[in-house]
Design an enzyme around this catalytic site. Structure first.
Site, short mmCIF file in Angstrom:
data_model
loop_
_atom_site.label_atom_id
_atom_site.label_comp_id
_atom_site.label_asym_id
_atom_site.label_seq_id
_atom_site.Cartn_x
_atom_site.Cartn_y
_atom_site.Cartn_z
N SER A 15 1.04 -0.97 0.07
CA SER A 15 -0.23 0.45 0.09
C SER A 15 0.92 1.27 -0.06
O SER A 15 0.86 2.33 -0.70
CB SER A 15 -0.99 0.03 1.26
OG SER A 15 -0.55 -0.15 2.35
N ARG A 16 1.63 1.05 0.75
CA ARG A 16 2.52 2.53 0.54
C ARG A 16 4.05 1.66 0.33
O ARG A 16 4.85 0.87 0.55
CB ARG A 16 2.70 2.59 2.10
CG ARG A 16 1.76 3.51 2.64
CD ARG A 16 1.96 3.40 3.68
NE ARG A 16 1.03 3.03 4.83
CZ ARG A 16 2.08 2.49 5.83
NH1 ARG A 16 3.01 3.51 5.83
NH2 ARG A 16 2.45 1.83 7.00
N ASN A 91 7.71 -8.30 1.23
CA ASN A 91 8.15 -6.77 1.20
C ASN A 91 7.84 -6.78 2.89
O ASN A 91 9.02 -5.27 3.26
CB ASN A 91 7.89 -5.97 0.39
CG ASN A 91 7.78 -4.60 0.30
OD1 ASN A 91 8.94 -4.06 0.23
ND2 ASN A 91 6.49 -4.38 0.87
N TYR A 156 15.17 -6.04 14.79
CA TYR A 156 15.11 -5.67 13.21
C TYR A 156 16.20 -6.60 12.65
O TYR A 156 16.11 -6.99 11.11
CB TYR A 156 15.62 -4.48 12.36
CG TYR A 156 15.30 -4.40 11.49
CD1 TYR A 156 13.75 -4.43 10.61
CD2 TYR A 156 16.26 -3.35 10.52
CE1 TYR A 156 13.61 -3.87 9.37
CE2 TYR A 156 15.58 -3.36 9.81
CZ TYR A 156 14.35 -3.15 8.98
OH TYR A 156 14.41 -2.72 6.87
N ILE A 189 16.48 4.33 1.91
CA ILE A 189 15.35 4.58 0.88
C ILE A 189 14.93 5.56 1.52
O ILE A 189 13.74 5.45 2.54
CB ILE A 189 14.42 3.03 0.32
CG1 ILE A 189 15.32 2.09 0.10
CG2 ILE A 189 14.15 3.29 -1.00
CD1 ILE A 189 16.63 2.54 -0.84
P1 NDP Z 1 6.58 1.46 5.07
O1 NDP Z 1 6.62 1.64 6.25
O2 NDP Z 1 6.47 2.42 4.17
O3 NDP Z 1 4.95 0.49 4.62
C1 NDP Z 1 5.35 -0.59 5.42
C2 NDP Z 1 3.72 -1.85 4.89
O4 NDP Z 1 3.69 -2.99 5.48
C3 NDP Z 1 2.56 -0.81 4.26
O5 NDP Z 1 2.15 -1.63 3.23
C4 NDP Z 1 2.00 -1.58 5.79
O6 NDP Z 1 0.53 -1.94 5.13
C5 NDP Z 1 2.33 -3.25 5.91
N1 NDP Z 1 2.60 -3.68 6.97
C6 NDP Z 1 2.03 -3.57 8.12
N2 NDP Z 1 2.30 -4.24 8.91
C7 NDP Z 1 1.86 -5.11 8.42
C8 NDP Z 1 1.42 -6.48 8.49
N3 NDP Z 1 0.83 -7.61 9.74
N4 NDP Z 1 0.66 -7.48 7.86
C9 NDP Z 1 0.06 -7.21 6.48
N5 NDP Z 1 1.12 -6.15 5.67
C10 NDP Z 1 1.86 -5.36 6.85
O7 NDP Z 1 7.88 0.21 4.57
P2 NDP Z 1 9.25 0.34 3.94
O8 NDP Z 1 8.26 0.31 2.47
O9 NDP Z 1 9.58 1.58 4.44
O10 NDP Z 1 10.07 -1.11 4.11
C11 NDP Z 1 9.03 -2.49 3.18
C12 NDP Z 1 10.43 -3.07 3.41
O11 NDP Z 1 11.29 -2.62 2.72
C13 NDP Z 1 10.38 -3.53 4.62
O12 NDP Z 1 11.14 -4.87 4.61
C14 NDP Z 1 11.08 -3.03 4.96
O13 NDP Z 1 12.28 -3.89 6.56
C15 NDP Z 1 12.83 -2.61 4.49
N6 NDP Z 1 13.22 -1.38 3.69
C16 NDP Z 1 13.73 -0.45 3.74
C17 NDP Z 1 13.78 0.54 4.06
C18 NDP Z 1 13.92 2.26 4.11
O14 NDP Z 1 15.01 3.10 4.32
N7 NDP Z 1 12.08 2.12 4.34
C19 NDP Z 1 15.46 0.45 3.93
C20 NDP Z 1 16.30 -1.04 4.40
C21 NDP Z 1 14.77 -2.01 4.08
P3 NDP Z 1 -0.39 -0.71 5.85
O15 NDP Z 1 -0.72 0.32 4.87
O16 NDP Z 1 -1.47 -0.80 5.80
O17 NDP Z 1 -0.44 -0.31 7.20
#
Ligand code: NDP
Length: 249
Positions: A15-16, A91, A156, A189
């Site tokens: 979603s995000r 993801n 984490y 990111i």
């Molecule tokens: P965001 O916080 O932007 O988005 C998290 C997403 O996970 C949302 O779509 C959320 O849904 C969903 N989510 C949360 N809890 C659950 C659950 N229990 N079941 C299903 N979906 C769930 O995350 P990022 O885009 O920043 O990160 C994405 C991935 O990349 C993660 O695994 C993160 O660890 C990894 N990552 C990110 C980095 C960064 O710099 N951003 C760096 C390194 C790794 P909802 O919108 O409904 O809440």
């Protein structure tokens, strides 16, 4: 689409942020995409609309992927878009930072539950159809923190390091069925998490990035696009850092 087949893909937490960019990329490659979310229905529907506006097909499905019954139900709903999920991108992930000596049981469990157990539940479910169909792609979104560690992120880092062993083991289990499993390790990111950091912390991080900028979600999506495409048919069990060079040290 350059000759490759159109598949059914499921991206957890799309979603995000990074998941959204991955979903848009897969849709642009011609794949049908299940957009998984847990709370933000509007954001998930926006992704579905963005894909539909470009002529693609997507479906938003609410599921807390830490719950086995919700995972099973999500994969059932996915069948509205195709015969079985052939591409899975694990993801969804969260951070709940704390120095280890002050870390609560709950903080530890929540992060491990979503980042590692969630990926396990989704992969186990997805593999049934992939193995039967003799084709599948699993891409796990980890983090460079899983390779380097980071103070305040023991939970984490453990979840993301655990995901590397998970990737390698499952890759060995299913390779003979033409299913590949790979790991993408993003650096910093620009998503909600990184944009919310205080400026002095952002400056400190920036000083460690050889390419001197934060990454874009589309740059992670590009690597995922490569890994699910035909050009990566011979690639499995690997870790790919997309991190501006931060993991070089
Ligand atoms: P965001 O916080 O932007 O988005 C998290 C997403 O996970 C949302 O779509 C959320 O849904 C969903 N989510 C949360 N809890 C659950 C659950 N229990 N079941 C299903 N979906 C769930 O995350 P990022 O885009 O920043 O990160 C994405 C991935 O990349 C993660 O695994 C993160 O660890 C990894 N990552 C990110 C980095 C960064 O710099 N951003 C760096 C390194 C790794 P909802 O919108 O409904 O809440």
């Amino acid at each position: 689409m350059e000759g490759s087949r159109q598949r059914l893909a499921l991206v957890t937490g799309s979603s995000r942020g990074i998941g959204r960019a991955i979903a848009l990329k897969l849709a642009a490659m011609g794949h049908r995409v299940v957009i998984n979310y847990v709370t933000r229905e509007d954001a998930a529907n926006d992704v579905v609309k963005a894909i539909a506006d470009r002529g693609g097909k997507a479906l938003a499905v609410r599921a807390d992927i830490t719950k086995v019954d919700q995972v099973e139900a999500m994969f059932q709903r996915a069948l509205e878009l195709g015969e079985s999920v052939e591409i899975l991108v694990n993801n969804a992930g969260i951070i709940k930072d704390s120095l280890l000596m002050r870390m609560t049981d709950e903080t530890w469990d929540n992060v491990l539950d979503l980042n590692l157990r969630g990926a396990f539940l989704c992969t186990r479910t997805a593999l049934r159809g992939m193995v039967r169909g003799r084709w599948g792609r699993v891409v796990n979104i980890g983090s460079v923190v899983g390779m380097l560690g980071n103070p305040g992120q023991a939970n984490y880092a453990a979840s993301k390091a655990g995901m590397i062993g998970f990737t390698q083991s499952v890759a060995k289990e299913v390779a003979s069925r033409n299913v590949t499993v790979n790991y993408v390790a993003p650096g910093y990111i620009t998503t909600d998490i990184v944009e919310g950091l205080p400026q002095p912390i952002k400056d400190r991080i920036m000083a460690r990035i050889p390419l001197q900028r934060f990454g874009k979600p589309e740059e992670i999506a590009g690597m995922v696009g490569y890994l699910v495409g035909d050009e990566a048919d011979y690639v499995t069990g690997q870790v790919f850092a997309v991190d501006g060079g931060i993991s070089i040290g």
